[in-house]
Motif scaffolding. Structure first.
Motif, mmCIF file in Angstrom:
data_model
loop_
_atom_site.group_PDB
_atom_site.id
_atom_site.type_symbol
_atom_site.label_atom_id
_atom_site.label_comp_id
_atom_site.label_asym_id
_atom_site.label_seq_id
_atom_site.Cartn_x
_atom_site.Cartn_y
_atom_site.Cartn_z
ATOM 1 N N LEU A 164 0.835 -1.195 0.000
ATOM 2 C CA LEU A 164 0.000 0.000 0.000
ATOM 3 C C LEU A 164 0.877 1.255 0.000
ATOM 4 C CD1 LEU A 164 -2.641 -1.078 2.690
ATOM 5 C CD2 LEU A 164 -2.678 -1.504 0.209
ATOM 6 N N ILE A 165 0.329 2.336 -0.536
ATOM 7 C CA ILE A 165 1.053 3.599 -0.609
ATOM 8 C C ILE A 165 1.444 4.092 0.792
ATOM 9 C CG2 ILE A 165 0.756 6.057 -1.135
ATOM 10 C CD1 ILE A 165 1.379 4.496 -3.569
ATOM 11 N N PHE A 166 2.715 4.420 0.958
ATOM 12 C CA PHE A 166 3.267 4.944 2.208
ATOM 13 C C PHE A 166 3.004 4.050 3.417
ATOM 14 C CE2 PHE A 166 2.635 8.864 -0.377
ATOM 15 C CZ PHE A 166 3.990 9.161 -0.531
ATOM 16 N N ALA A 167 2.921 2.741 3.157
ATOM 17 C CA ALA A 167 2.720 1.804 4.271
ATOM 18 C C ALA A 167 3.939 1.752 5.186
ATOM 19 C CB ALA A 167 2.415 0.412 3.733
ATOM 20 N N PHE A 168 5.107 2.137 4.677
ATOM 21 C CA PHE A 168 6.298 2.120 5.529
ATOM 22 C C PHE A 168 6.223 3.203 6.606
ATOM 23 C CE2 PHE A 168 7.086 4.629 1.730
ATOM 24 C CZ PHE A 168 7.648 5.803 2.201
ATOM 25 N N LEU A 169 5.354 4.203 6.407
ATOM 26 C CA LEU A 169 5.137 5.230 7.423
ATOM 27 C C LEU A 169 3.943 4.911 8.311
ATOM 28 C CD1 LEU A 169 5.726 8.441 5.256
ATOM 29 C CD2 LEU A 169 7.326 7.354 6.843
ATOM 30 N N HIS A 170 2.991 4.165 7.769
ATOM 31 C CA HIS A 170 1.776 3.823 8.516
ATOM 32 C C HIS A 170 1.396 2.381 8.145
ATOM 33 C CE1 HIS A 170 -1.980 4.721 10.681
ATOM 34 N NE2 HIS A 170 -2.573 3.985 9.759
ATOM 35 N N PRO A 171 1.989 1.393 8.820
ATOM 36 C CA PRO A 171 1.774 -0.010 8.425
ATOM 37 C C PRO A 171 0.468 -0.627 8.915
ATOM 38 C CG PRO A 171 3.282 0.105 10.274
ATOM 39 C CD PRO A 171 2.985 1.528 9.900
ATOM 40 N N ALA A 172 -0.345 0.113 9.657
ATOM 41 C CA ALA A 172 -1.540 -0.479 10.270
ATOM 42 C C ALA A 172 -2.487 -1.067 9.235
ATOM 43 C CB ALA A 172 -2.255 0.565 11.128
ATOM 44 N N HIS A 173 -2.656 -0.397 8.085
ATOM 45 C CA HIS A 173 -3.586 -0.909 7.074
ATOM 46 C C HIS A 173 -3.110 -2.244 6.511
ATOM 47 C CE1 HIS A 173 -5.462 3.321 6.150
ATOM 48 N NE2 HIS A 173 -5.692 2.897 7.381
ATOM 49 N N GLU A 174 -1.809 -2.364 6.241
ATOM 50 C CA GLU A 174 -1.290 -3.640 5.734
ATOM 51 C C GLU A 174 -1.452 -4.744 6.782
ATOM 52 O OE1 GLU A 174 2.066 -2.477 2.377
ATOM 53 O OE2 GLU A 174 2.712 -3.386 4.261
ATOM 54 N N ARG A 175 -1.194 -4.415 8.022
ATOM 55 C CA ARG A 175 -1.322 -5.434 9.069
ATOM 56 C C ARG A 175 -2.766 -5.893 9.230
ATOM 57 N NH1 ARG A 175 2.654 -2.215 13.328
ATOM 58 N NH2 ARG A 175 4.613 -2.679 12.226
ATOM 59 N N ARG A 176 -3.708 -4.957 9.062
ATOM 60 C CA ARG A 176 -5.119 -5.350 9.157
ATOM 61 C C ARG A 176 -5.507 -6.254 7.990
ATOM 62 N NH1 ARG A 176 -8.863 -7.680 11.461
ATOM 63 N NH2 ARG A 176 -10.990 -7.120 10.798
ATOM 64 N N ILE A 177 -4.989 -5.973 6.795
ATOM 65 C CA ILE A 177 -5.273 -6.844 5.647
ATOM 66 C C ILE A 177 -4.702 -8.237 5.893
ATOM 67 C CG2 ILE A 177 -4.760 -7.231 3.193
ATOM 68 C CD1 ILE A 177 -4.927 -4.226 2.784
ATOM 69 N N ALA A 178 -3.522 -8.314 6.511
ATOM 70 C CA ALA A 178 -2.946 -9.620 6.838
ATOM 71 C C ALA A 178 -3.855 -10.381 7.794
ATOM 72 C CB ALA A 178 -1.557 -9.440 7.457
ATOM 73 N N GLU A 179 -4.467 -9.674 8.750
ATOM 74 C CA GLU A 179 -5.405 -10.325 9.675
ATOM 75 C C GLU A 179 -6.635 -10.834 8.928
ATOM 76 O OE1 GLU A 179 -6.215 -7.310 12.528
ATOM 77 O OE2 GLU A 179 -4.276 -7.502 13.563
ATOM 78 N N ILE A 180 -7.101 -10.059 7.970
ATOM 79 C CA ILE A 180 -8.263 -10.474 7.176
ATOM 80 C C ILE A 180 -7.924 -11.721 6.364
ATOM 81 C CG2 ILE A 180 -9.729 -9.807 5.217
ATOM 82 C CD1 ILE A 180 -9.617 -6.919 6.323
ATOM 83 N N ILE A 181 -6.736 -11.746 5.764
ATOM 84 C CA ILE A 181 -6.318 -12.921 4.990
ATOM 85 C C ILE A 181 -6.226 -14.140 5.899
ATOM 86 C CG2 ILE A 181 -4.431 -13.934 3.634
ATOM 87 C CD1 ILE A 181 -3.759 -11.081 2.687
ATOM 88 N N ALA A 182 -5.651 -13.969 7.092
ATOM 89 C CA ALA A 182 -5.511 -15.090 8.018
ATOM 90 C C ALA A 182 -6.867 -15.637 8.449
ATOM 91 C CB ALA A 182 -4.707 -14.652 9.245
#
Length: 683
Positions: A164-182
């Motif tokens: 995701l765009i600028f996820a290296f500054l705000h990784p919460a969205h990527e981590r939530r998607i990982a939870e959804i995938i799991a």
């Protein structure tokens, strides 16, 4: 029970094995690589250890491994089917790339972006947006994320990359998607850009993340097979794998970070070469690892191998820290061929170990560099690889005759010499790119050839490059495997830190680095390392404000002015790399923490076991300097004493390699058991 340590390096032709016994003595061997299932070679090595060395499997306390499985997955396009989830409007970044081409004038243009990793039908977008300061502009729409995951799973993806765009500054969205995938697909491999490559430059970040996902299932299966094989053999040791930057990590952590294994194999040779060079008293080295399939070249300056922030895999940029190794398709198994213009070419195609060179007698018919070496008299057919394989010289002569001599109307030995000359020219040119291409004069360096084929080409390469000293390790053919035993356990974690140098409070560095240290500490603790056994270093990536690329510099919090010191180091690095360094405003881009165990010294400690002194034999060989065969002295390396001076032409034989000392060069034992070959001064 006594404790034994193993280093196993699986190459394209041979698998090298080094075993260190409790008393520090070293045993070594080479076995043919089984390309269909490389783990078979590993099991064969364990059988050798039990049958010939009387090493009980239960006594193996350490098992280190260098592998090319991640690289081969990309080269052969055998990775997983992956899905890519990106911010709305950005799913095609992986295909658009930087709009820069390396080949401008080819009549047929090929894509230079790795779109094959995730073709368009396997890319999905989610609604969310973060700005360049890490502020949330549009919250993550979880419904769109669930829909993206569900659609990708319906298409049969085996792993998912999230970038995701600028996820290296705000990784919460990527981590939530990982939870959804799991929640939807438990156990499905997932790669997050905020973990794989937390830095700006969107294209490079998405590439690294996609490559990580692409090789993750394959690497996991490979490591599981290795672990199962070790367990079935009764080996209690944890499997450790070499990373691209020259440190080891456990296979459990390697599964989580497989993109860091792309240069796993060549890195062991660089670590081993550094150890040998330091033991011999040299800090500036060019290592040339010539195996059966490839030639890996690396530069070591002032006792440190160069580490680059990104590398090329099959022509594609992968932004992962790795030892700066340049690989070309040139080795003992490289095939000779005539192109459409009637010119002699060598490589990059290789005969490998199956069927191998014609002289192996396994069905190969095309001439290879090894066949040419047999024709020239460099290799003793009866004692190749310590007698493990009996060569058939008549097949080598026939292959060189049919492939090169007859088509080019050359005498047989001239054709064989031509094969060597072409290969040497290719390798010398690659060394120039590594050295002169970066503003470094190779004449101030020593050449350290390793691999089964390295010492045979050392004099020719040094002569071409103006290098006056060659360092041949005690056992160059298995140095990459020995380097595994000498490598430290190492973990590196980085994070974005976008701050201008001017006015930056050094106190802001401490909590940022403390967070990185905590993540590294959890990894080293998982490896079973005590805190007192770990060395900690910090680094920063800096660039001029407005610049798109950065340079890595050391960062010392204990310095009186850590910001000023880092800026001065940046100017020095910029001047060295680009030739100028104006004192303009600069900024921090990333911070990095590296935790490593204290490295051992194995490669330099592997001495050649002294045998009885014996006078050298002789045999005719053909060298570049003579139009007719010359009589060469044939030495056995274990018979060489420190007082012996061996002028060329000479052949020095040992189980893992053959050393060619050309006319005008002289060999003598040096510190640490290395053989020093020096250019004779002209009268």
């Amino acid at each position: 029970m006594a404790s034994y340590e193993f280093g196993i390096d699986i190459g394209g032709t041979f698998t090298d094995v080094v075993c260190r016994a409790p008393d520090g003595s070293i045993r070594l061997t080479k076995v043919p690589t089984t390309r269909g299932n490389p783990s078979k070679a590993m099991l064969a090595a364990l059988e050798t250890a039990g049958a010939e060395w009387q090493v009980p499997a239960g006594a193996i306390s350490r098992f280190t491994h260098g592998t090319t499985v991640a690289t081969n997955a990309v080269l052969e396009r055998k990775g997983a089917r992956i899905g890519l989830i990106a911010t709305e409007g950005f799913k095609d970044v992986i295909e658009i790339g930087r709009q820069m081409r390396h080949q401008m004038y080819d009549l047929v243009l090929h894509t230079e972006t790795p779109a094959f990793l995730a073709p368009g039908r396997f890319r999905r977008e989610v609604r969310e947006r973060v700005d360049a300061q890490g502020r949330v502009l549009v919250p993550l729409d979880e419904a769109s994320a669930r829909q993206a995951v569900t659609e990708l799973l319906a298409q049969g993806v085996e792993a998912i990359a999230v970038c995701l765009i600028f996820a290296f500054l705000h990784p919460a969205h990527e981590r939530r998607i990982a939870e959804i995938i799991a929640a939807i697909a438990p156990g499905l491999p997932v790669s997050l850009s905020s973990e794989v490559d937390p830095a700006f430059r969107e294209y490079e970040r998405v590439c690294a993340t996609a490559f990580d996902a692409y090789v993750k299932p394959l690497v996991a299966d490979y490591l599981e097979n290795m672990e199962t094989g070790l367990a079935a053999s009764g080996v209690p040791a944890t499997l450790q794998v070499m990373q691209s930057r020259g440190g080891l990590m456990s296979s459990a952590i390697a599964r989580q970070r497989p993109v860091r294994l792309f240069l796993s194999g060549p890195a062991g040779g660089v670590v081993g070469g550094l150890d040998v060079g330091l033991n011999a008293g040299f800090r500036d080295l060019i290592t040339v690892d010539i195996g059966g399939t490839s030639c890996d070249i690396a530069l070591i300056s002032d006792g440190m191998p160069l580490i680059r922030a990104e590398g090329l895999i099959d022509g594609f940029t992968v932004r992962v820290p790795m030892v700066d190794v340049t690989a070309i398709g040139a080795g003992g198994g490289s095939l000779a061929w005539i192109d459409a213009a009637g010119s002699l070419r060598v490589g990059p195609e290789s005969a490998g170990s199956e069927p191998g060179p014609a002289c192996y007698g396994r069905g190969g018919r095309r001439a290879t560099v090894t066949d040419a070496s047999v024709v020239l008299g460099y290799v003793d057919p009866q004692h190749f690889a310590g007698g493990m394989l009996r060569l058939q010289p008549e097949l080598a002569r026939q292959a060189v005759e049919d492939t090169v001599a007859r088509p080019l109307r050359l005498a047989l030995e001239d054709a064989a010499l031509g094969i060597h000359r072409v290969l040497n020219a290719q390798m010398a040119e690659a060394i120039r790119l590594v050295s002169i291409g970066r503003g470094i004069d190779p004449r101030g360096y020593a050449l350290l050839p390793l691999g089964g084929g390295g010492p045979m080409h050392g004099c020719a390469l040094a002569e071409d490059l103006g290098i006056s000293t060659i360092i041949v390790p005690p056992h160059p053919g298995v140095l990459a495997a020995a380097g595994l035993l000498g490598a430290p356990v190492e973990h590196e974690v980085a994070a974005a830190f976008p701050h201008a140098c001017a006015g930056l409070d050094p106190a802001l560095l401490r909590p940022a680095l403390a967070g990185l240290d905590a993540r590294c500490r959890s990894l080293t603790e998982a490896e079973g390392l005590a805190a007192e056994a770990v060395e900690i270093s910090h680094a920063a990536d800096l660039c001029y404000i407005g610049q798109s690329y950065w340079l890595d510099v050391p960062l010392r919090l204990e310095a009186a002015d850590p910001i000023g010191e880092a800026y001065a180091a940046f100017l020095a690095a910029h001047r060295r790399v680009y030739g100028h360094a104006p004192e303009l405003p600069a900024k921090f881009v990333n911070l990095r923490s590296v935790h490593r165990s204290r490295a051992g010294s194995v490669a330099g400690g592997i001495g050649v076991r002294q045998g009885e002194a014996a006078p050298p034999g002789t045999r005719p060989i053909r060298v570049r300097q003579s139009a007719t065969p010359v009589i060469a002295a044939i030495w056995q390396r274990e018979a060489i004493r420190p007082e012996d001076r061996i002028p060329g032409p000479a052949i020095i034989e040992q189980p893992d390699t053959t050393i060619l000392v050309e006319p005008g060069w002289t060999a003598q034992l040096g510190p640490g058991g290395a053989l020093l070959i020096r250019k004779e001064a002209r009268a």
